[in-house]
Design a protein around this motif. Sequence first.
Motif, PDB file in Angstrom:
ATOM      1  N   ARG A 188       3.079  41.049 -69.098  1.00  0.00           N
ATOM      2  CA  ARG A 188       3.773  41.403 -67.860  1.00  0.00           C
ATOM      3  C   ARG A 188       4.527  40.209 -67.297  1.00  0.00           C
ATOM      4  O   ARG A 188       5.652  40.349 -66.806  1.00  0.00           O
ATOM      5  N   GLU A 189       3.899  39.043 -67.334  1.00  0.00           N
ATOM      6  CA  GLU A 189       4.560  37.857 -66.808  1.00  0.00           C
ATOM      7  C   GLU A 189       5.719  37.436 -67.700  1.00  0.00           C
ATOM      8  O   GLU A 189       6.729  36.920 -67.213  1.00  0.00           O
ATOM      9  N   SER A 190       5.582  37.663 -69.002  1.00  0.00           N
ATOM     10  CA  SER A 190       6.682  37.355 -69.916  1.00  0.00           C
ATOM     11  C   SER A 190       7.884  38.243 -69.635  1.00  0.00           C
ATOM     12  O   SER A 190       9.037  37.813 -69.791  1.00  0.00           O
ATOM     13  N   ILE A 191       7.635  39.483 -69.207  1.00  0.00           N
ATOM     14  CA  ILE A 191       8.739  40.374 -68.850  1.00  0.00           C
ATOM     15  C   ILE A 191       9.544  39.774 -67.707  1.00  0.00           C
ATOM     16  O   ILE A 191      10.780  39.817 -67.702  1.00  0.00           O
ATOM     17  N   VAL A 192       8.858  39.210 -66.718  1.00  0.00           N
ATOM     18  CA  VAL A 192       9.545  38.576 -65.587  1.00  0.00           C
ATOM     19  C   VAL A 192      10.434  37.442 -66.074  1.00  0.00           C
ATOM     20  O   VAL A 192      11.589  37.300 -65.633  1.00  0.00           O
ATOM     21  N   VAL A 193       9.933  36.631 -66.983  1.00  0.00           N
ATOM     22  CA  VAL A 193      10.708  35.504 -67.516  1.00  0.00           C
ATOM     23  C   VAL A 193      11.957  36.009 -68.229  1.00  0.00           C
ATOM     24  O   VAL A 193      13.071  35.498 -68.010  1.00  0.00           O
ATOM     25  N   MET A 194      11.806  37.036 -69.064  1.00  0.00           N
ATOM     26  CA  MET A 194      12.939  37.531 -69.835  1.00  0.00           C
ATOM     27  C   MET A 194      13.989  38.166 -68.931  1.00  0.00           C
ATOM     28  O   MET A 194      15.196  37.985 -69.142  1.00  0.00           O
ATOM     29  N   LEU A 241      16.933  30.427 -65.893  1.00  0.00           N
ATOM     30  CA  LEU A 241      18.056  31.093 -65.225  1.00  0.00           C
ATOM     31  C   LEU A 241      19.380  30.814 -65.929  1.00  0.00           C
ATOM     32  O   LEU A 241      20.301  31.642 -65.884  1.00  0.00           O
ATOM     33  N   ASP A 242      19.466  29.670 -66.586  1.00  0.00           N
ATOM     34  CA  ASP A 242      20.675  29.344 -67.358  1.00  0.00           C
ATOM     35  C   ASP A 242      20.671  29.986 -68.741  1.00  0.00           C
ATOM     36  O   ASP A 242      21.642  29.856 -69.491  1.00  0.00           O
ATOM     37  N   GLY A 243      19.559  30.644 -69.093  1.00  0.00           N
ATOM     38  CA  GLY A 243      19.481  31.323 -70.382  1.00  0.00           C
ATOM     39  C   GLY A 243      19.250  30.407 -71.558  1.00  0.00           C
ATOM     40  O   GLY A 243      19.541  30.790 -72.702  1.00  0.00           O
ATOM     41  N   LYS A 244      18.706  29.214 -71.325  1.00  0.00           N
ATOM     42  CA  LYS A 244      18.449  28.284 -72.424  1.00  0.00           C
ATOM     43  C   LYS A 244      17.210  28.717 -73.188  1.00  0.00           C
ATOM     44  O   LYS A 244      16.120  28.819 -72.636  1.00  0.00           O
ATOM     45  N   ARG A 245      17.384  28.945 -74.465  1.00  0.00           N
ATOM     46  CA  ARG A 245      16.321  29.532 -75.280  1.00  0.00           C
ATOM     47  C   ARG A 245      15.077  28.658 -75.336  1.00  0.00           C
ATOM     48  O   ARG A 245      13.944  29.158 -75.302  1.00  0.00           O
ATOM     49  N   ALA A 246      15.258  27.347 -75.432  1.00  0.00           N
ATOM     50  CA  ALA A 246      14.095  26.463 -75.504  1.00  0.00           C
ATOM     51  C   ALA A 246      13.270  26.545 -74.225  1.00  0.00           C
ATOM     52  O   ALA A 246      12.035  26.572 -74.266  1.00  0.00           O
ATOM     53  N   HIS A 247      13.938  26.588 -73.080  1.00  0.00           N
ATOM     54  CA  HIS A 247      13.229  26.677 -71.814  1.00  0.00           C
ATOM     55  C   HIS A 247      12.546  28.039 -71.654  1.00  0.00           C
ATOM     56  O   HIS A 247      11.450  28.128 -71.078  1.00  0.00           O
ATOM     57  N   ILE A 248      13.191  29.089 -72.155  1.00  0.00           N
ATOM     58  CA  ILE A 248      12.571  30.421 -72.097  1.00  0.00           C
ATOM     59  C   ILE A 248      11.285  30.432 -72.914  1.00  0.00           C
ATOM     60  O   ILE A 248      10.244  30.928 -72.464  1.00  0.00           O
ATOM     61  N   ALA A 249      11.346  29.868 -74.117  1.00  0.00           N
ATOM     62  CA  ALA A 249      10.166  29.833 -74.987  1.00  0.00           C
ATOM     63  C   ALA A 249       9.044  29.029 -74.351  1.00  0.00           C
ATOM     64  O   ALA A 249       7.873  29.431 -74.375  1.00  0.00           O
ATOM     65  N   ARG A 250       9.392  27.888 -73.753  1.00  0.00           N
ATOM     66  CA  ARG A 250       8.360  27.059 -73.125  1.00  0.00           C
ATOM     67  C   ARG A 250       7.786  27.724 -71.891  1.00  0.00           C
ATOM     68  O   ARG A 250       6.586  27.590 -71.596  1.00  0.00           O
ATOM     69  N   ALA A 251       8.618  28.454 -71.163  1.00  0.00           N
ATOM     70  CA  ALA A 251       8.129  29.161 -69.983  1.00  0.00           C
ATOM     71  C   ALA A 251       7.129  30.245 -70.379  1.00  0.00           C
ATOM     72  O   ALA A 251       6.098  30.427 -69.714  1.00  0.00           O
ATOM     73  N   ILE A 252       7.405  30.951 -71.452  1.00  0.00           N
ATOM     74  CA  ILE A 252       6.471  31.980 -71.915  1.00  0.00           C
ATOM     75  C   ILE A 252       5.178  31.333 -72.403  1.00  0.00           C
ATOM     76  O   ILE A 252       4.074  31.847 -72.150  1.00  0.00           O
ATOM     77  N   THR A 253       5.289  30.213 -73.090  1.00  0.00           N
ATOM     78  CA  THR A 253       4.089  29.503 -73.526  1.00  0.00           C
ATOM     79  C   THR A 253       3.247  29.086 -72.327  1.00  0.00           C
ATOM     80  O   THR A 253       2.014  29.146 -72.356  1.00  0.00           O
ATOM     81  N   LEU A 254       3.915  28.681 -71.272  1.00  0.00           N
ATOM     82  CA  LEU A 254       3.200  28.274 -70.060  1.00  0.00           C
ATOM     83  C   LEU A 254       2.435  29.448 -69.456  1.00  0.00           C
ATOM     84  O   LEU A 254       1.263  29.314 -69.080  1.00  0.00           O
ATOM     85  N   VAL A 255       3.071  30.631 -69.363  1.00  0.00           N
ATOM     86  CA  VAL A 255       2.380  31.769 -68.766  1.00  0.00           C
ATOM     87  C   VAL A 255       1.313  32.331 -69.702  1.00  0.00           C
ATOM     88  O   VAL A 255       0.380  33.014 -69.249  1.00  0.00           O
ATOM     89  N   GLU A 256       1.418  32.040 -70.997  1.00  0.00           N
ATOM     90  CA  GLU A 256       0.397  32.477 -71.937  1.00  0.00           C
ATOM     91  C   GLU A 256      -0.819  31.558 -71.944  1.00  0.00           C
ATOM     92  O   GLU A 256      -1.901  31.961 -72.377  1.00  0.00           O
ATOM     93  N   SER A 257      -0.653  30.339 -71.475  1.00  0.00           N
ATOM     94  CA  SER A 257      -1.737  29.366 -71.526  1.00  0.00           C
ATOM     95  C   SER A 257      -2.906  29.804 -70.649  1.00  0.00           C
ATOM     96  O   SER A 257      -2.727  30.371 -69.575  1.00  0.00           O
ATOM     97  N   THR A 258      -4.116  29.509 -71.105  1.00  0.00           N
ATOM     98  CA  THR A 258      -5.319  29.840 -70.334  1.00  0.00           C
ATOM     99  C   THR A 258      -5.906  28.622 -69.635  1.00  0.00           C
ATOM    100  O   THR A 258      -6.952  28.732 -68.990  1.00  0.00           O
ATOM    101  N   LYS A 259      -5.263  27.474 -69.762  1.00  0.00           N
ATOM    102  CA  LYS A 259      -5.747  26.289 -69.050  1.00  0.00           C
ATOM    103  C   LYS A 259      -5.522  26.462 -67.552  1.00  0.00           C
ATOM    104  O   LYS A 259      -4.479  26.936 -67.115  1.00  0.00           O
ATOM    105  N   ALA A 260      -6.501  26.025 -66.762  1.00  0.00           N
ATOM    106  CA  ALA A 260      -6.423  26.219 -65.316  1.00  0.00           C
ATOM    107  C   ALA A 260      -5.194  25.554 -64.724  1.00  0.00           C
ATOM    108  O   ALA A 260      -4.501  26.127 -63.881  1.00  0.00           O
TER     109      ALA A 260
END
Length: 382
Positions: free
Chosen positions: A136-142, A15-34
Amino acid sequence: MARRIDPDTYVKGVLDGKRAHIARAITLVESTKAEHRALAQQLLTQLLPHSGRARRIGISGVPGVGKSTFIDALGTMLTSLGHRVAVLAVDPSSSRTGGSILGDKTRMERLSVDPMAFVRPSPTAGTLGGVAKATRESIVVMEAAGYDVVLVETVGVGQSETAVANMVDTFLLLTLARTGDQLQGIKKGVLELADVIAVNKADGPHERDARSAARELAGALRLMRGKDAFWTPPVLSCSAREGTGLDTLWERLEQHRTLLDSTGRLAEKRRDQQVDWTWTMVRDELLGRLHADPEVRRLAPDLERRVREGTVTATTAAERILAAFRFDGAATAGPPPASSAPAPADTPLDGTATDSTATHGTAADRTPPDDTPPKDGTPSEP
């Protein structure tokens, strides 16, 4: 050892627009680990109220049409107008190793270093149609991060058009002159999905051919759509290399978005897309459970061998696998947790894993600069 993932910290950073957090958030939604999927859903639940205000534009076209160069030129023009542009570029993965070159970002030389833009390449990882499962989930993050234009670039292999059209507001088709794309587009039904069509590379000696191709496509659309169509897709010519025609193209994209919004079709379209996404996730989850079912994994090697030998037909083998899953695996194994992630579509039935890092790596181990997660792919606290 990676630190514990705190979804609240990720939410604040996005929400603060921090690029590192955005990248990590997308990595999290891309992960297939339960465990990551469960955390990703917590993250998305908190971000969802802050999303939905961006212009979602899908861009597709045959390989070689210049999608990445076009996005670089269009995105740079939009950032100069004050827009914040997010690009979700889906790169093809190797069918043998699962690796992906992730070269789209390198072709967006200006946009990738623009502070008003965020370019995120993602591998298809075997996803049919070239659209990553987590797109689709990455769109929400962006959108939650404040980006008001989200561009989704697809592989453009002929199967991705329907997938991307079901997650964006406006579908832009790029084509070339003198390549037979006019007829091929009609055959594949691409023209039925396109909201705006642009004939790219209309420069130098190809300018006249591009304008001629635009007229041919416009004529085909008039025959297909009819006079009572809600929207007749405009067909334009442009040059991403020279930057000509992009301003007019953006005006047409905005006109389509405005028309959708003013008639209530935009909200309806997004609601329908959520329903479609629900059933897509159901299909993926069922496929994942099928691959993980113990009885299926026990029967699969022998059935695969017999199919290869020709002693059993593929239809018979499929029926036996489904019967084992339906009556034995489904009844005895019980449903897995709701957060469990589906297995990749290219996972063999015998349960063996495909080496996804043999060539260039996947979302879990790539490390492009700035906009990407740590090298080990495990999201961690900043």
